[in-house]
Design a protein around this motif. Structure first.
Motif, PDB file in Angstrom:
ATOM      1  N   ASN A   9       0.867  -0.833  -0.101  1.00  0.00           N
ATOM      2  CA  ASN A   9       0.237   0.309   0.455  1.00  0.00           C
ATOM      3  C   ASN A   9       1.019   1.094   0.102  1.00  0.00           C
ATOM      4  O   ASN A   9       2.125   0.727   0.441  1.00  0.00           O
ATOM      5  N   GLU A  11       0.143   5.872   0.735  1.00  0.00           N
ATOM      6  CA  GLU A  11      -0.873   6.483   0.274  1.00  0.00           C
ATOM      7  C   GLU A  11      -1.107   7.814  -0.594  1.00  0.00           C
ATOM      8  O   GLU A  11       0.191   8.207  -0.624  1.00  0.00           O
ATOM      9  N   TRP A  13      -3.505  11.133  -0.715  1.00  0.00           N
ATOM     10  CA  TRP A  13      -4.544  11.798  -0.265  1.00  0.00           C
ATOM     11  C   TRP A  13      -4.969  11.292   0.359  1.00  0.00           C
ATOM     12  O   TRP A  13      -6.187  11.315   1.526  1.00  0.00           O
ATOM     13  N   GLU A  14      -4.223  10.930   1.706  1.00  0.00           N
ATOM     14  CA  GLU A  14      -4.824  10.412   3.246  1.00  0.00           C
ATOM     15  C   GLU A  14      -5.462   9.504   3.566  1.00  0.00           C
ATOM     16  O   GLU A  14      -6.460   9.125   4.029  1.00  0.00           O
ATOM     17  N   ASP A  15      -4.969   8.796   2.047  1.00  0.00           N
ATOM     18  CA  ASP A  15      -6.036   7.153   1.950  1.00  0.00           C
ATOM     19  C   ASP A  15      -4.832   6.101   1.630  1.00  0.00           C
ATOM     20  O   ASP A  15      -4.051   6.819   0.430  1.00  0.00           O
ATOM     21  N   VAL A  17      -3.762   3.095  -0.498  1.00  0.00           N
ATOM     22  CA  VAL A  17      -4.232   2.106  -2.284  1.00  0.00           C
ATOM     23  C   VAL A  17      -3.403   1.026  -1.900  1.00  0.00           C
ATOM     24  O   VAL A  17      -2.101   1.796  -1.604  1.00  0.00           O
ATOM     25  N   ARG A  69     -12.904  -0.876   1.839  1.00  0.00           N
ATOM     26  CA  ARG A  69     -13.008  -0.331   2.663  1.00  0.00           C
ATOM     27  C   ARG A  69     -14.461  -0.978   3.485  1.00  0.00           C
ATOM     28  O   ARG A  69     -15.027  -1.481   3.136  1.00  0.00           O
TER      29      ARG A  69
END
Length: 77
Positions: A9, A11, A13-15, A17, A69
């Motif tokens: 993963n 990060e 935009w503060e998510d 992926v 999610r």
């Protein structure tokens, strides 16, 4: 989060992926955008065809790549 999960993963935009999903969606959207731009007739605006290709690529990517999610609701007092 486990250590092996951190390597898969990144990060954005503060998510978090998955790198594989991000690359797949970038390839699909780039291909459809460029394809739409290149097939545009000479007497029409090629930007519109590129934008339609980008939207088409987004729709294809959202169908192929499912969200991972999960939400858990808790009641507040």
């Amino acid at each position: 989060m486990s250590q092996s999960n951190n390597k898969e993963n990144i990060e954005v935009w503060e998510d978090l992926v998955r790198i594989k999903d991000l690359v797949i969606s970038l390839v699909i959207c780039s291909g459809t955008s460029l394809g739409g731009y290149l097939i545009a007739p000479a007497d029409r605006e090629p930007l519109i065809f590129g934008l339609v290709g980008a939207v088409t690529g987004f729709i294809i990517s959202s169908i192929i790549i499912r969200p991972k999610r999960t939400f858990h609701y808790t009641e507040e007092e």
